[in-house]
Every structure is written in structure tokens, then in C-alpha cells.
Design an enzyme around this catalytic site. Sequence first.
Site, PDB file in Angstrom:
ATOM      1  N   ASP A   1       0.890  -1.245   0.039  1.00 41.38           N
ATOM      2  CA  ASP A   1      -0.067  -0.065   0.126  1.00 41.38           C
ATOM      3  C   ASP A   1       0.831   1.353   0.109  1.00 41.38           C
ATOM      4  O   ASP A   1       1.686   1.294   0.801  1.00 41.38           O
ATOM      5  CB  ASP A   1      -0.742   0.061   1.383  1.00 41.38           C
ATOM      6  CG  ASP A   1      -2.001   1.038   1.276  1.00 41.38           C
ATOM      7  OD1 ASP A   1      -2.529   1.399   0.263  1.00 41.38           O
ATOM      8  OD2 ASP A   1      -1.813   1.755   2.156  1.00 41.38           O
ATOM      9  N   LEU A   2       0.794   2.042  -1.017  1.00 42.17           N
ATOM     10  CA  LEU A   2       1.791   3.228  -1.224  1.00 42.17           C
ATOM     11  C   LEU A   2       1.391   4.282  -0.193  1.00 42.17           C
ATOM     12  O   LEU A   2       0.211   4.404   0.314  1.00 42.17           O
ATOM     13  CB  LEU A   2       1.526   3.900  -2.598  1.00 42.17           C
ATOM     14  CG  LEU A   2       1.901   3.010  -3.752  1.00 42.17           C
ATOM     15  CD1 LEU A   2       1.696   3.727  -4.859  1.00 42.17           C
ATOM     16  CD2 LEU A   2       3.208   2.499  -3.665  1.00 42.17           C
TER      17      LEU A   2
ATOM     18  N   ASP B   1      -3.924   2.673  -4.707  1.00 40.43           N
ATOM     19  CA  ASP B   1      -2.697   2.601  -4.493  1.00 40.43           C
ATOM     20  C   ASP B   1      -2.078   1.232  -3.843  1.00 40.43           C
ATOM     21  O   ASP B   1      -1.211   1.180  -3.382  1.00 40.43           O
ATOM     22  CB  ASP B   1      -2.127   3.826  -3.526  1.00 40.43           C
ATOM     23  CG  ASP B   1      -2.712   3.830  -2.191  1.00 40.43           C
ATOM     24  OD1 ASP B   1      -3.743   3.047  -2.172  1.00 40.43           O
ATOM     25  OD2 ASP B   1      -2.324   4.531  -1.730  1.00 40.43           O
TER      26      ASP B   1
END
Lengths: 405, 290
Positions: A288-289, A331
Site C-alpha cells: 500500500d503506497l 494505490d
Amino acid sequence: MTAEPPWSDTRPRRPLYRQFIGQLFVPLVIAFLLAAAGTVFIGYRVELAAQVSHRQELVRVFSHALVKPLWDCDSMTSQGVVDALASLPTVSGAQVQDLCNNLSLKAGEGASVQTEQQQYSQHVIYVDQQGRQYTVGELTVDFHPASIANAALDMMWRYLVLFFVMLGVMMVGAILVFRRTISQPLARFQAAIRTGVGFGGDDLPRLDDEIRKHNDELGDVMRAYDELMVELASVIDRLRDNERALMEIARLDPLTKLGNRLVLEEELSGAVARAERQQTIGCVMLIDLNRFKPINDTYGHAAGDAVLKEMARRLSSSVRRSDTVVRLGGDEFVVIAENLQRPYEPQVLIDKLYRAISAPLEYDGHVFRVGASIGAACFPADGTNSVTLLAHADHAMYANKKREQ
Amino acid sequence: MALPIRFCLLVCGLFVAAGAGAMTLTVQNEPHLAQARALVQEALRVGGLAVDMVDSPKANERRNVALISEGLTHIDMMPATPTRLELVRNGKLRMIPIPLDRGLLGYRVNLLLESRRDMLAGVRTAEDLRAFSLGQNVGWMDVEIYRAAGIPTKEIKDWADGEFALQMEAGFLDLFPLGLEETLTHFLPHFRGKYPQLTIDPHVIVRYPWFRFVWVSPKPEADEVFDALQRGFDKMVANGRFLRIWRQYRKPPPRGVFAGRVVIDIPNPFYGYDLVPPKYRHLLFEDGAR
């Protein structure tokens, strides 16, 4: 319960040649019976005429035989001739009027009821050397009633037998011809069709060969079928292309061209199964960015998309060709790495992924730095199905995210 | 009568005479009857009837009788038979009893095989002849004459060319008697043409009343013919023309024929010499034996 196709028929199957023969049989029988009746009728008339001619000839011959004895007034010889005439099987009686001796010489018995057809009379005429004619008597012959009806009946039976034999031969011939010209080509046509759709073997005929053989209506049908099949194959190809495109659309992330959740499910299930089979270790890493949303909000979706695409590229280049990178959405990315030999190897890979993600990137004159929270689950240690593994990875990822915050 | 009228009548008479023409008569004609036919023709001429004669068909006696009684033949010259005499009595045939062959027909000589030429050397009477088998044509009156005399007689159909020679060789017949004069002048050379094994017997002559007459159809259209023949023959007999014409065609048998031959008389059961009327009886041949 399966529905029957619309063309299904519960009636007994009737081959074409049977229909052909069935429809041909009655007219042929009628035609043959008419021909037989006509032949018998003509034969009857011919026989009747022949009998009349025969009788006239017989009377003429015996009249001729009687000329000399009657001219000589030789009643004894005349009686002998009459006796000989009456002894013939067709003659019931004969009589000659001997004008010289004024005698009526008879032999046999006349028929009970005489008709013109059964009684023949002729003057016996002597012609001398100077051509003068002298009537010397009159011969009357009674014949037995004509047995032409019986002869005609016999003839009719013979003709009927003959005609039915001919009819049989014609029907068998028609069956053979029909089968040769219609049924067998149709069967080969059917076999060629099956060959065309993959049912046949090498020994079955090819449709092209069959079309070349038949320069007729059947060939036209085969050709039309072939053209239809070509058209159909073209349509099927187009449908398959469309299906393939749809499948790609359904499995790929249109932005990053990575696989989506469907691919994740398939690949992860496959990887777990292979790891179990090969006694190897694999890991699924949920990424997960971090700090992505501000970029998206501040610089627009185009900048966000560029960041996502770059992240996808970096992730793909950080793993082996045999590993899988998918985008779950937003993301979030997932990496599936298989065949990890050493226990520390997942962490090495996670570190590599961190570095790849954390490296600065430029976009439209700006330099962005994003981070990531990565949670990993290894199989088979952390689970043997995708749901469990992803849940495990998700927990780990959130734990990391909290720690980093 | 005026001259023109006479001339017209004369011309008309000539035309009538020319238009009447000759009467066509059907008359028997056979090779051995030349003298008979010549006599009939002369009698008709002398009797005042112009005729054209056509031949009647060749036929046997029974057919001849039928033809003449039906009027298909006007005149024939056949021997007198009981049948003909009966027809005459019943008005169904007319007879002129002039002996055309002068009674020579009643002199019968036997034809036989050369190899058996002397078969009759010992025969003297009619009884002696009973040991032999005679042949005659079917229907001939001679058959009844011989049988009445007790001489076995067989009837055969074919004889006119001497066919009976074959039956003699087969043993079926011994003798075939025919008229003396006609045999010497006509039949013997004719038969020997085909059957050279035939000859005539040198030992016996059989004699019976047997005359060839002139016969006329009973039909009315032959009335004139009958009358003309009666008139003509009477005149010819009276003026000797009958015998003169006869001798042109026939001649009496030479005396030598009778030398060495026994003449055996047998009766004709149907008629005698008196059938020839006295006015013609002198015409009969006299051999001196009777």
C-alpha cells in the site's frame, strides 16, 4: 432436465431412398399393370386375328385339297379329306356339299351353337386350263369355340410375372442408383463435414474433394455449405478475438497494464498449489503506497496516474520474470513470489521493493517521493489459500503502516 | 315393190345376218376324239348351225356327265353308260345314238407287260379270263361289264399315261383292256413313251356292245344344237360323208389283228347292239366273226 433441440423428431427415421422408392412404387405398379393389361389386350386381339387367319387358311387349304376329288366326283376321296379335316383338334365338324354326286359329306360334329366366328364356309372352285371357274362344292367347317380367353389369361399371368420381375429389377436398380447418386454422396458429404469440424479421421473424405467430384446440384449444396462454413468460421474467429479482448480487459488493470484481482486469485491459487507440490516456499506481499493521496490531490489525477504507472514498472522490474505483480486498485499492489529458497529471502525481496518504491520520481518538473507499507504472508507457513494468505498479509501490512506512523 | 325399198330390205337383211354371228358351244375335246369332234363339227355345219367350238374342261366321266347335264358343256362324245341312259330316260340328257367309233370301242384288247406277253395264250372263253385280274379306270362302265361276266376287275385312278404298268409289275393287275382301234392308233405308242415295258396281248380280243355316241345338254339353249346335229348326222350318213370323214381320222383294224386272236363275246348287262337305231346300224364295224 435438458430441452430437446427444435429439430428433434420422435418419428422413426425414414431414409431418403425409402421415401424415393415409396413414392415411386405405386405409380410404377400402376404403370406396369396398365402396360400388362394393354399388352394382354393387344395380344388377345392379335391372337384372335391370328386364329381367324389360321382358320381361313385351314379352310382354304382343305378347299384346295378338295378341288380334285370333287372335280373327279370322287366322293370317297372327298370324304377322306373331310374326315382328315374333322380330325384336327380345332375342328368340331366339317361338311362338304358334293354337287357332282349331290351328296352332303360330313364328318365330326358341329358345335352346338354356331356363330360366324366358329363356322367358316368356302366354295370349292375348279379352274381349268383355260381359266374358267367351276364351282364343284362348298366346304363348311365348324371350329371349336375359341379358347382365346384362356390363352389371354395365361398370357396375362406370364406378363404379370414378367412385369413384376421387371418392376423388382427396376426398384432394386432405382435403390442402387439412388444410393449411388444421392445417399452415398450425402454420406460422404456428412463425413466431410465431420472432418471439417474435427470428428473424422484420416480415412474420411475431405469436403473439397467431394465438391470437386460433384458438378451437380449436390455439389452446389456442398459448395454453399462450404461457403457458409467459411463465413461461420470467420464469424467465430471474430467472436473469439472479441472474447479474448474482453477477457484481457476483465483481467488487466487498464492504467498500469498489470493484472487485477482476478489475476491475483488465479496466480495465487496456482502458486500455492505449485509450492505444495514442489515443497518450496512462496510469499504474497501486499503493498500500500504511502503519501500517494496528497500527490493525487495536489497535482491532479494525471500525476497520480503517472506515479502509479511508474510504481508498477518499478515493482515489475524488481521481481523475477516468474513472479507476479498485480494492482488491486487505488494505490494497492500485490507481489507473488514463488520458489524462495532461503527463509530470509522474503525480507530481502521486501527490502528491494521498498527501495524501488522509495526512489524519487520526476513528473512535469516536480520530484515526488512515495513510500509503502508492505505486509507479507508466506505459504505454506501462513496459509494455503488465497483468502487466508491475503488476510494475513493485510494484517501484516497494516501493522507495518501503524508502526511507521 | 319399189327398187329403193328392196335395196333397203336387202341391206337390213345383211346387217341382221351379220349381227346374228356364230353360236359358241362348249364341246368335249380330247386327243383320241379327233374324228368324233370332226364329225360333230361337220354335222352342225350340215345341220345348218354356224358354231364356234371351245373345249370343255378335261374331266372324268362322272364330271363330264355333271357338266353336260348342267349345261356347262353343250356336246360331248362319250360311250353310252347306264348313268347316261338313265339321264336320257329322265330328260336330263339328250342322246344322238350314232356310233362315232363304229362299234370298235366294243372290241377290247389287253395291254400287259412285255415280259408276260403270252399270259393269255390258253384263254378261249370268258371263264378262262376269270383267272386274271383286270384294271379299269374308276367309273368306267366296262368295270360292270367285266364283273357281270365274272372277271375280277379293279378300279384304278391313274391310267392315262400308262401308270398301270407299275401296278402290273407289283402284281396288283394282270391286264388293262382298252378299245382295239384306239389302242393300236393312239394308246400303245403313247403309253410306251413312258412305259416301254407295255405291249398288247396277241391272243385274245374281248367284244361287247359298247358305243360312243353324241350327247347334248338338256338345257333349252341347246335345243337348236340337238336339232342341227340330228339333221346333220342323218344327212351325213345318207350321203356317205360320215364314213368319209371317219376314215380321214381312223381306219378299221387290219384283218391281221384278228388273225390268231380269239374273240370272246361277253354281254353288256346294260344294253345290246340294238341300242344303235337301225338307220345307223350299218355303220358298225363288221369283222366277220360276229
